[in-house]
Design a protein around this motif. Structure first.
Motif, mmCIF file in Angstrom:
data_model
loop_
_atom_site.group_PDB
_atom_site.id
_atom_site.type_symbol
_atom_site.label_atom_id
_atom_site.label_comp_id
_atom_site.label_asym_id
_atom_site.label_seq_id
_atom_site.Cartn_x
_atom_site.Cartn_y
_atom_site.Cartn_z
ATOM 1 N N ARG A 22 0.861 -1.182 0.000
ATOM 2 C CA ARG A 22 0.000 0.000 0.000
ATOM 3 C C ARG A 22 0.892 1.225 0.000
ATOM 4 O O ARG A 22 2.039 1.170 0.429
ATOM 5 N N TYR A 23 0.328 2.325 -0.448
ATOM 6 C CA TYR A 23 1.073 3.580 -0.335
ATOM 7 C C TYR A 23 1.117 3.990 1.132
ATOM 8 O O TYR A 23 0.389 3.453 1.966
ATOM 9 N N HIS A 24 1.949 4.944 1.448
ATOM 10 C CA HIS A 24 2.069 5.382 2.846
ATOM 11 C C HIS A 24 0.740 5.953 3.339
ATOM 12 O O HIS A 24 0.074 6.694 2.626
ATOM 13 N N PRO A 25 0.327 5.607 4.568
ATOM 14 C CA PRO A 25 -0.970 6.107 5.069
ATOM 15 C C PRO A 25 -1.089 7.628 5.060
ATOM 16 O O PRO A 25 -2.197 8.164 4.930
ATOM 17 N N ALA A 26 0.035 8.320 5.176
ATOM 18 C CA ALA A 26 -0.044 9.782 5.186
ATOM 19 C C ALA A 26 -0.578 10.328 3.870
ATOM 20 O O ALA A 26 -0.962 11.492 3.793
ATOM 21 N N ASN A 27 -0.631 9.478 2.819
ATOM 22 C CA ASN A 27 -1.264 9.910 1.565
ATOM 23 C C ASN A 27 -2.666 10.445 1.811
ATOM 24 O O ASN A 27 -3.076 11.421 1.192
#
Lengths: 500, 164
Positions: free
Chosen positions: A5-10
């Motif tokens: 997954r992309y970083h949650p901060a996205n």
């Protein structure tokens, strides 16, 4: 390989972006509108849109995934209809990294891998620094491996190198050489050359005029006689000048304080920005050409701006300026030396062929549509300015002088060079641009001739290079024989090109 | 212009001139029809006088332009040249304003043939070449030749340079 997954901060970044985008309409509907009528609906409408885009960015985070193996990126996205996309690393033209203040606060960064002129880039808007450098290394590693293999293949035969498969022996040494980092002295010089301090006085005045709600001009008027005391005036002026200089310097430091130009065997690295950092890297053999521009002030001071032409687009987001330029306050000679240092396969010749004298006459005698249009309009219209009738013939003469002056300058600056492997053209009247490219980087050429040019034995040539958008460079009115030579020269390009 | 690069030799077929001229006739017919409609409306709704005058002037100007259009089509057709070899596609257009283009086949991304109703009537096809820089078209070739040319270009264009 497992999908990541992309970083949650996205999600956080997406939310911040949405809110920032809608903040103005939100303020308008909440504070400047009465609740009756459409205002109430608009309020819910906007809140709804914001909520929906927040939900979609959260869903996006759950659905979008990526992997990076040793050959390519695989990107998976789509909430309802799923798409997957594979981007091989060889397609990558250049890499830009950008770290704005929010990224810095969270110790994150953004990275973008630019592919060709038509495809979309591979864009990671938020990720950890470790992940960014891991991905960058992956893409680079692949390229270097390939370069090494190719090198073994060609060692022995002396085929001209199409792409700067680096000339050193395998294995590659990961040695980064820093070519330039501005010193304090150079930054100060740059801040004077940039002339950005000239922006301050007008800003100051408009600021004073706008904020008269905070103070009363009539109260200030009683202090005006103080200006007659010489030292008050002097100190005031010195104060304003030094503030201007400081602000100008701050702007330059903000952009170039952290500037660094470096390279290793295969890549060029440019880093810029003090608070929000940007970094750019490009494989040397992906450089499609070099552009050296000199605005009028730069020319007077002997300075030059150097830009590397790349196929991918260069701005990582709208907030950042393009960072493919080298430090723009180099003396021309130093810029030339630097180019040979970072791009050994490029040679910039400063002595070039000029246009023939008859071209000047041919150009000066061409009717100017702007001049004709303005003259005819003024002759019939005769507008008045501040109560005076504008004499149409004065305007006409002044305009003619300006146009012919422009033509003369452009004639004077136009020059070209078709050397064994390079094509150089210089154009421009006030701002001159010197474009240098290699024969194997040009993707097409054209040659044009109009009836007058045929009569004068002249022709126009055009080169096309990969860039985003595609770069067309034209030079008009060179001798027809030279145009033919150019055409033929391009026809021989197979000499510098190795087929796969 | 003389060069040692072999000048493009292939011309367009005769039928393509006919197609071009028929295209011109249709275009002119549409223009004249528009004029007719405008004059009719002018007459029916009694528009101000000056509109009629302007229309008349426009018509008088456009008639010689339309005739020049036919000449242009003929001259363009006569001067159109193309050539293809293993390395380059060469195109030449125009008599007064001459334009030569030299396109390496390795830079070609796709080739396709196209056919509209007029071309179909004469069993012709246009060959369109797309490169990184843009699109080029050879406006009309006999069906068989068009296919052969397409296949030939496609075969040459398979070769890739390291850079692509």
């Amino acid at each position: 390989m497992e999908k990541r997954r992309y970083h949650p901060a996205n999600m956080l970044f997406a939310i911040v972006k949405t809110v920032r985008g809608w903040i103005v309409p939100l303020i308008i509907v909440f504070f400047f509108n009465n609740t009756d009528g459409w205002g109430a609906y608009a309020k819910y409408g906007i809140l709804g849109i914001i909520l929906l885009s927040i939900i979609s960015s959260i869903l996006k985070w759950f659905t979008d995934k990526y992997t990076a193996d040793e050959r390519a990126f695989h990107l998976y996205n789509g909430i309802f209809s799923k798409t997957s996309r594979t981007v091989p690393y060889e397609k990558i033209q250049n890499v830009t990294k950008h770290t704005n203040l929010l990224h810095r606060l969270l110790r994150l960064t953004a990275i973008k891998f630019e592919t060709g002129s038509k495809e979309k880039a591979v864009d990671f808007q938020v990720l950890t620094k470790e992940e960014a450098s891991r991905l960058e290394q992956l893409t680079k590693g692949n390229v270097q491996e390939q370069a090494a293999i190719q090198e073994i293949e060609i060692s022995g035969d002396d085929v001209e190198e199409e792409d700067g498969v680096s000339e050193q022996t395998v294995p590659h040494t990961e040695k980064k050489i820093i070519h330039f980092k501005p010193t304090k002295k150079e930054l100060i010089r740059a801040s004077f050359t940039s002339l950005s301090f000239l922006l301050v006085p007008p800003l100051l005045i408009s600021f004073l005029l706008k904020f008269d709600i905070f103070f009363d001009w009539s109260e200030i008027r009683q202090y005006l006689p103080l200006l007659k005391v010489w030292w008050v005036t002097a100190f005031g002026l010195i104060g304003i000048i030094s503030v201007s200089l400081l602000i100008g310097m701050w702007r330059v430091v903000l952009k170039y304080g952290n500037y660094e130009l470096a390279s290793d065997d295969t890549h060029i690295y440019i880093q810029t920005g003090l608070l929000s950092e940007s970094a750019f890297s490009i494989r040397k053999n992906r450089v499609q050409g070099i552009e050296i521009t000199q605005p009028i002030l730069h020319r007077l001071l002997g300075l030059a701006k150097v830009k590397l032409i790349s196929t991918g687009s260069l701005d990582i987001s709208d907030e950042t300026e393009t960072i493919n330029s080298l430090y723009p306050y180099f003396p021309l000679k130093q810029a030339k030396i630097l180019i040979t240092e970072i791009l050994p396969e490029y040679e910039v010749q400063l002595s070039m062929e000029r246009l023939e004298q008859k071209v000047l006459l041919y150009r000066l005698l061409q009717p100017s549509i702007i001049w004709l249009g303005v003259t005819i309009t003024l002759y019939f219209w005769r507008p008045e300015l501040l109560g005076y009738e504008i004499k149409w013939w004065i305007v006409s003469i002044v305009l003619l002088i300006l146009i012919e002056g422009h033509r003369y300058l452009s004639f004077k600056h136009t020059s070209y060079l078709i050397s064994e492997k390079f094509f150089q053209i210089k154009t421009g009247a006030l701002t001159t641009t010197l474009f240098v490219t290699k024969r194997n980087k040009m993707i097409e050429v054209a040659r044009n001739q109009n009836p007058l040019q045929r009569w004068l034995k002249l022709a126009t040539i055009e080169s096309i290079n990969r860039a985003k958008p595609v770069l067309h460079n034209k030079i008009k009115d060179i001798p027809a024989s030279e145009a033919n030579r150019f055409y033929e020269w391009f026809h021989q390009r197979t000499k510098d090109v190795r087929r796969q | 212009m003389q060069t040692q690069v072999k000048e493009p030799q292939h011309k367009l077929p005769k039928e393509s001139l006919r197609v071009g001229l028929i295209g011109d006739v249709i275009f002119d017919a549409v223009i004249l029809l528009i004029f007719a409609v405008l004059f009719g409306l002018d007459f029916l709704f009694e528009w101000p006088d000056w509109i009629g005058t302007v229309l008349l002037i426009l018509l008088i100007i456009s008639v010689p332009l339309l005739i020049i259009g036919y000449l242009g089509t003929i001259i363009d057709h006569r001067n159109w040249r193309y050539d293809i070899d293993e390395e380059y596609v060469q195109l030449r257009q125009g008599a007064w304003f001459q334009k030569d283009q030299l396109i390496p086949v390795t830079k070609i991304q796709s080739v396709e043939t196209k056919q509209g109703p007029l071309l179909r009537r004469y069993k012709l096809r246009a060959v369109e070449i797309e490169t990184m820089a843009g699109e080029y078209s050879i406006p009309a070739l006999p069906d068989k030749e068009a296919y052969a040319l397409r296949d030939e270009i496609a075969a040459y264009a398979k070769a890739k340079e390291e850079d692509d």
